[in-house]
Design an enzyme around this catalytic site. Structure first.
Site, short mmCIF file in Angstrom:
data_model
loop_
_atom_site.label_atom_id
_atom_site.label_comp_id
_atom_site.label_asym_id
_atom_site.label_seq_id
_atom_site.Cartn_x
_atom_site.Cartn_y
_atom_site.Cartn_z
N PHE A 148 0.86 -1.19 0.00
CA PHE A 148 0.00 0.00 0.00
C PHE A 148 0.89 1.23 0.00
O PHE A 148 1.72 1.42 0.89
CB PHE A 148 -0.92 0.03 1.23
CG PHE A 148 -1.87 1.19 1.19
CD1 PHE A 148 -3.13 1.05 0.60
CD2 PHE A 148 -1.52 2.45 1.68
CE1 PHE A 148 -4.01 2.13 0.53
CE2 PHE A 148 -2.39 3.53 1.60
CZ PHE A 148 -3.64 3.37 1.03
N ASP A 206 9.16 3.36 1.81
CA ASP A 206 7.94 4.05 2.23
C ASP A 206 7.75 3.81 3.73
O ASP A 206 7.29 2.76 4.15
CB ASP A 206 6.76 3.49 1.42
CG ASP A 206 5.42 4.07 1.84
OD1 ASP A 206 5.32 4.66 2.93
OD2 ASP A 206 4.45 3.91 1.07
N LYS A 211 1.96 10.44 8.46
CA LYS A 211 1.31 9.88 9.66
C LYS A 211 1.89 10.42 10.96
O LYS A 211 1.65 11.57 11.29
CB LYS A 211 1.37 8.34 9.60
CG LYS A 211 0.37 7.77 8.57
CD LYS A 211 0.15 6.29 8.81
CE LYS A 211 -0.75 5.63 7.81
NZ LYS A 211 -2.12 5.56 8.26
N THR A 266 2.07 24.86 -5.19
CA THR A 266 1.84 26.12 -4.47
C THR A 266 2.39 26.05 -3.04
O THR A 266 3.22 26.87 -2.64
CB THR A 266 0.35 26.48 -4.43
OG1 THR A 266 -0.10 26.69 -5.76
CG2 THR A 266 0.12 27.76 -3.62
#
Lengths: 508, 508
Positions: free
Chosen positions: A230, A336, A367, A392
């Protein structure tokens, strides 16, 4: 299950809080509560003196107040994935409150994203500071108009805990875009190498083809991810996510390759040779895909522990092999650490458990950091021209200030080492339960990985539902796993409550 | 260029501020500054009494302090796109400060994302509230554990300004993921229709093919966008972005279609027939792509004014035609109001200028809202099962609270109507300059669109650079456009300063 001695390094807040925190505590109801006596089963000092001694379950959950509020919320917000309506003002430390007066020990912690407790006084002081107010109300376009103190906020915060060998950061908003910006850096790096270096200009064909989404400007390259991985839910990250169809159905995806992830057999000590073979085969699959896939991978992305996919572990040897393979084939390694990072495995970054010879090329986070981005070290991973990696806001100074305060709490209370110890204690407790209730706690995993512990349950969804009725909030992952994701302020006396609750669940 | 009369509806903060704001002002250095006398050219009351009467330019920009700080920042952060290092603590209202004591009138406003002024006292009070502190330090996983007051925060904030006909919102983090989650909703909606409704289960083939990124589970459908459009920089949004190669080079993209955007000729009154033909041709191109593209579009995404791509306008008739076409072919219309939304065009949402018979299907927002997401009305756009549109944070209550405070400021000071008026005043002023300096202010556009004004400059980059030396911070877009993006608290006396500055630039 008694905690046998006070953890000597755990200093309760009451003693060591700086004056600014003490003054805030003085006007916060949760903080002026009389210090709770250590639970009978433990002599350790609580981090949160105002925490209750035990969960409070007053109603079925959701209770009547929650039901009414959920009904109102559903008019404007999809509540079908709602787990529990919370009252955060009344939550404290490891305990989450709801509108009906229930107070649950929370070992899910906002899908593993609360590190130092609800209403942590030090974070509260940071939230009410003038520096925070300025970050919130004068939100900068960081790439164009960074604030004069941005370098210092990075250096004393995000970068202070940068993984070894990685001294740069690109800040983002959440896990998905942290991964996607890392992927973009990987694609730009690969194409730069293919062009012959940072000083080689783009060709006319690259310029024009990029505008119509065609090669060579939009190259036919890929990111290699693993089955049951994931990495997020936006279009690029979702193309690397392989955990459940419900995440992916109906969304167009890139035809990127997926490699076999080594799904180990437990208990590990009974399957040493078989697991080693499984990991070798997985590495062979990675190499096959790197060398033969029609869309050549320019990076491999991997979780240290596949979390959403079911808490699937692999050995440090596997990850060292993966690092060697990616080096051999000049493919970047992106780790990750969105769910594994920031202390829960007993190291600040889970990949520290691997003892790599060379660091990963990029490490993504979100997280528990409460802000997001990717770390890198090689200066060539800065794209060769400005405005290539840009947007931005490019992150959020407000949440970067919260991360800095989290880091300070982790250091002050030595929470990473603490979590390693309390994790060992919790793991032993579940091991005992598994012996007592065979078939109820299967494939226990996460030994030596702090509180990042999971097991399979034959009736997982029922297990999670019953947990609330005995006072704990627990999450699941994969098809049958119960995943424990306590905060870093989870202590032995909380572990005792959790273990008792889990025994009640399986006995009922 | 004198402002002829005091704008009767503009109530300065000093008179009408609620007590909570006054008390905060009393302890803020910027707010206790004596009220500035109206400038000689204007009798209007300033919104920010502590604002300077004029810009202050003490050094070349960057000055020595900034240069030293930029050098330090560059060790840890890519500064090649840095425009100006800012000191936000010293910025106020329409003025941005830097570490060298320079104070520029800011009509770029963090790439069009500051609505009610730097260090706005009402926002400052919100930032220092206990509700904000809780939102920051107890950040929820909104889809699973929303707070008991989340419905109220939405109803009194984000949803209070929902576009007509759209009463639901999915919250996100920034413009890119706001657009991508809207795209996901569009894909799920289309496939649900193709399957025969919300109650039809996914087929085994859909479930298995989705996991390997193949059709039918990962469908061969597309989002149609326009040439010179900008919709973000993540993989899905970037596939719809068509403004500049530097945004897209080296990043894999979906083979999605792009339609011609009507690039109008100016002045509009001299090209009425030609522009009508250009718009008809663009609509015909949209219809051709909808009906013939091998990856059928399930939605068209469009900006009311293409901003990053050069401030390209089209007529309300064009957009009504686009709405009719999308209705005819059962394709969703997504209006990307990330840059145009929240008042700057003289309507709260720019698409209100179009007088549509039926609302857009989705409207995305970010920037001046300081939070992001998409609005929708049709309940069928809620996916048919939970966890299909989901992520850990699903937005950010802290920034949602800031948006609520912004909305209150906009209402209190009637800033949308104000911006319509001051925009007309500014537009007239630039029209006069264009007559006086032909060739320097070309293709002036944005009449009747508040302060959302742009023109082409023959030496654009030089123009923007010189602007700083005469005390204003201005941004560009497209290849040659100067884009004006003042805040909503930009007043006539600021317009006078800007017009004088622009005259100085072209005269020098």
């Amino acid at each position: 299950m008694a905690s046998l001695r006070a953890a000597t390094r755990l200093r309760p807040l009451a003693v060591n809080a700086p004056r600014s925190i003490q003054s805030i505590r003085a006007r916060r109801p949760y903080a002026v509560a009389a210090a709770v006596k250590p639970t009978s089963s433990s002599s350790e000092q609580p981090f949160f003196p105002g925490e209750p001694k035990a969960p409070v379950v007053k109603t079925a959950i959701p209770g009547p107040q929650s039901q009414a509020a959920i009904k109102e919320l559903d008019n404007v917000f999809d509540t079908r994935s709602l787990n529990m309506l919370a009252n955060y003002q009344k939550s404290i430390g490891n305990y989450i409150a709801d509108p009906d007066g229930n107070l649950l020990l929370d070992v899910y912690a906002q899908i593993a994203s609360i590190p130092v407790g609800y209403n942590n006084p030090a974070l509260h002081a940071t939230a009410l500071s003038e520096q925070m107010a300025s970050a919130l109300i004068n939100r900068p376009a960081l790439g164009n108009f960074p604030s004069h103190d941005w370098a210092s906020i990075l250096e004393t915060g995000v970068l202070k805990v940068a993984p070894k060998g990685l001294n740069q950061v690109f800040t983002a908003m959440a896990g998905s875009d942290a991964n996607e910006t890392a992927y973009k850096a990987a694609f730009m790096y690969r194409r730069q190498q293919e062009r012959g270096g940072a000083n080689v200009e783009f060709s006319a064909e690259e310029l024009s083809s990029s505008m119509v989404n065609q090669a060579p400007g939009a190259p036919e390259l890929s990111i290699l991810s693993f089955k049951t991985a994931f990495h997020g839910r936006l279009f690029g990250s979702l193309s690397t996510t392989r955990s459940k169809p419900i995440h992916k159905l109906d969304i167009p995806a890139f035809n990127w390759p997926q490699a076999t992830f080594p799904l180990l057999k437990y208990p590990l000590e009974d399957h040493v040779e078989e697991n080693a073979r499984i990991e070798q085969e997985a590495l062979a699959d990675v190499e096959r895909l790197i060398t033969t896939h029609p869309l050549p991978p320019c990076a491999v992305v991997v979780e240290p522990i596949q979390s959403e996919g079911g808490d699937n572990h692999a050995s440090p040897a596997f990850f060292r092999g993966l690092r060697a393979l990616t080096k051999k084939h000049n493919v970047l390694l992106i780790v990750d650490e969105v769910q594994t990072g920031v202390g829960a495995t007993g190291k600040f970054w889970a990949h520290e458990h691997w003892d790599l010879e060379t660091p990963p090329d990029m490490v993504t986070f979100s997280k528990k950091a409460q802000t997001a981005g990717y770390y890198f070290g090689n200066p060539e991973l800065r794209p060769n021209k400005p405005y290539r990696q840009f947007n931005t806001w490019m992150g959020d100074p407000a949440h970067a200030l919260i991360f800095r305060a989290i880091i300070q709490e982790i250091e002050r209370l030595d929470l990473v080492n603490h979590t390693a110890k309390v994790g060992d204690y919790l793991y032993s407790g579940i091991e005992s339960l598994a012996q007592k209730y065979p078939g109820e706690f299967m494939n226990l995993r996460g030994k030596g990985r702090g509180t990042f512990i999971a097991f399979d349950s034959p009736r997982r969804d029922e297990f999670l539902k019953k947990a609330k009725s005995v006072g704990v909030n627990i999450g699941g992952c994969g098809n049958s796993a119960v995943r424990l994701r306590p905060m870093l302020v989870f202590q032995k006396h909380h572990a005792d409550i959790l273990l008792d609750a889990m025994e009640k669940i399986v006995k009922s």
